[in-house]
Design an enzyme around this catalytic site. Sequence first.
Site, PDB file in Angstrom:
ATOM      1  CG  HIS A  27      -1.930  -0.996   1.362  1.00  0.00           C
ATOM      2  ND1 HIS A  27      -2.050  -1.838   2.432  1.00  0.00           N
ATOM      3  CD2 HIS A  27      -2.946  -1.326   0.522  1.00  0.00           C
ATOM      4  CE1 HIS A  27      -3.093  -2.631   2.265  1.00  0.00           C
ATOM      5  NE2 HIS A  27      -3.644  -2.365   1.106  1.00  0.00           N
ATOM      6  CE  LYS A  51     -12.373 -11.311   5.508  1.00  0.00           C
ATOM      7  NZ  LYS A  51     -11.770 -10.046   5.282  1.00  0.00           N
ATOM      8  NE  ARG A 105      -2.470  -7.220  -4.237  1.00  0.00           N
ATOM      9  CZ  ARG A 105      -3.277  -7.482  -3.217  1.00  0.00           C
ATOM     10  NH1 ARG A 105      -2.765  -7.732  -2.040  1.00  0.00           N
ATOM     11  NH2 ARG A 105      -4.570  -7.493  -3.383  1.00  0.00           N
ATOM     12  CB  SER A 143      -4.216  -6.396   4.647  1.00  0.00           C
ATOM     13  OG  SER A 143      -3.838  -5.134   4.182  1.00  0.00           O
TER      14      SER A 143
HETATM   15  P1  ADP Z   1      -9.790  -3.630  -0.327  1.00  0.00           P
HETATM   16  O1  ADP Z   1     -10.407  -4.229   0.883  1.00  0.00           O
HETATM   17  O2  ADP Z   1     -10.540  -2.490  -0.928  1.00  0.00           O
HETATM   18  O3  ADP Z   1      -9.269  -4.601  -1.361  1.00  0.00           O
HETATM   19  P2  ADP Z   1      -7.090  -3.293   0.550  1.00  0.00           P
HETATM   20  O4  ADP Z   1      -6.685  -2.484   1.718  1.00  0.00           O
HETATM   21  O5  ADP Z   1      -6.893  -4.752   0.630  1.00  0.00           O
HETATM   22  O6  ADP Z   1      -8.560  -2.895   0.291  1.00  0.00           O
HETATM   23  O7  ADP Z   1      -6.382  -2.740  -0.751  1.00  0.00           O
HETATM   24  C1  ADP Z   1      -6.618  -1.450  -1.249  1.00  0.00           C
HETATM   25  C2  ADP Z   1      -6.021  -1.363  -2.634  1.00  0.00           C
HETATM   26  O8  ADP Z   1      -4.626  -1.578  -2.554  1.00  0.00           O
HETATM   27  C3  ADP Z   1      -6.551  -2.410  -3.602  1.00  0.00           C
HETATM   28  O9  ADP Z   1      -6.617  -1.837  -4.893  1.00  0.00           O
HETATM   29  C4  ADP Z   1      -5.497  -3.486  -3.575  1.00  0.00           C
HETATM   30  O10 ADP Z   1      -5.442  -4.203  -4.786  1.00  0.00           O
HETATM   31  C5  ADP Z   1      -4.257  -2.645  -3.393  1.00  0.00           C
HETATM   32  N1  ADP Z   1      -3.163  -3.390  -2.769  1.00  0.00           N
HETATM   33  C6  ADP Z   1      -3.204  -4.193  -1.693  1.00  0.00           C
HETATM   34  N2  ADP Z   1      -1.992  -4.735  -1.440  1.00  0.00           N
HETATM   35  C7  ADP Z   1      -1.172  -4.266  -2.410  1.00  0.00           C
HETATM   36  C8  ADP Z   1       0.210  -4.486  -2.722  1.00  0.00           C
HETATM   37  N3  ADP Z   1       0.984  -5.304  -2.050  1.00  0.00           N
HETATM   38  N4  ADP Z   1       0.700  -3.830  -3.777  1.00  0.00           N
HETATM   39  C9  ADP Z   1      -0.081  -3.012  -4.514  1.00  0.00           C
HETATM   40  N5  ADP Z   1      -1.372  -2.780  -4.295  1.00  0.00           N
HETATM   41  C10 ADP Z   1      -1.922  -3.389  -3.250  1.00  0.00           C
END
Ligand code: ADP
Length: 176
Positions: A27, A51, A105, A143
Amino acid sequence: MRKHELHHAEKTIAVYPGSFDPITNGHFDIIERAAFLFDEVHVLVAQSSSKKPMFPTAQRVEMVAESCEELVEGGHVVVSSLPTGKATVDYATQLGARAMLRGLRTVTDFDAEFALAIANMGLAEHIETMFLIPQPENHFISSSRVREIFHLRGHESVKDLVPEAVYTALQLRKLS
Ligand code: ADP
């Protein structure tokens, strides 16, 4: 508002919505890239997910802000929670954003992200969904993987996957 009506002198604003439960190096990679491209990047931490989140919203906001401290201090990044009961594109419009950023990703992200982008396009034609790609070392961080490794192996095993602020929070939390 049509795209051609935009004044090019005005501040370019983008939103980057997500759960950030917790923020990872992946992120952060996207936020840094975004801050280089836009005058102001609003990181919007979603409050409710289906959740129960590992961290409450306020703590997730705090960890993102702490991880991006320099960018926040420089006025390049603003961190807040996403209001509930409002479409993200409507909130983005309210903030004056032109773009909604998402991270891509691997190809497994593509289907869901593509569907979301098309849905948002139907709701708000003036907001462009843009995908940014992290550097290779961050491609496999999520995450959910961080949470899983933490629960199985403890904070030391996720040290290289998350910003310092998250590592500290996990250290305090210990194994639950
Ligand atoms: P959501 O619950 O909306 O998927 P996340 O917090 O998991 O939220 O992710 C927010 C955004 O960041 C999404 O577009 C996700 O694909 C992207 N993202 C998550 N992890 C990574 C990573 N390691 N590298 C690049 N983008 C990421």
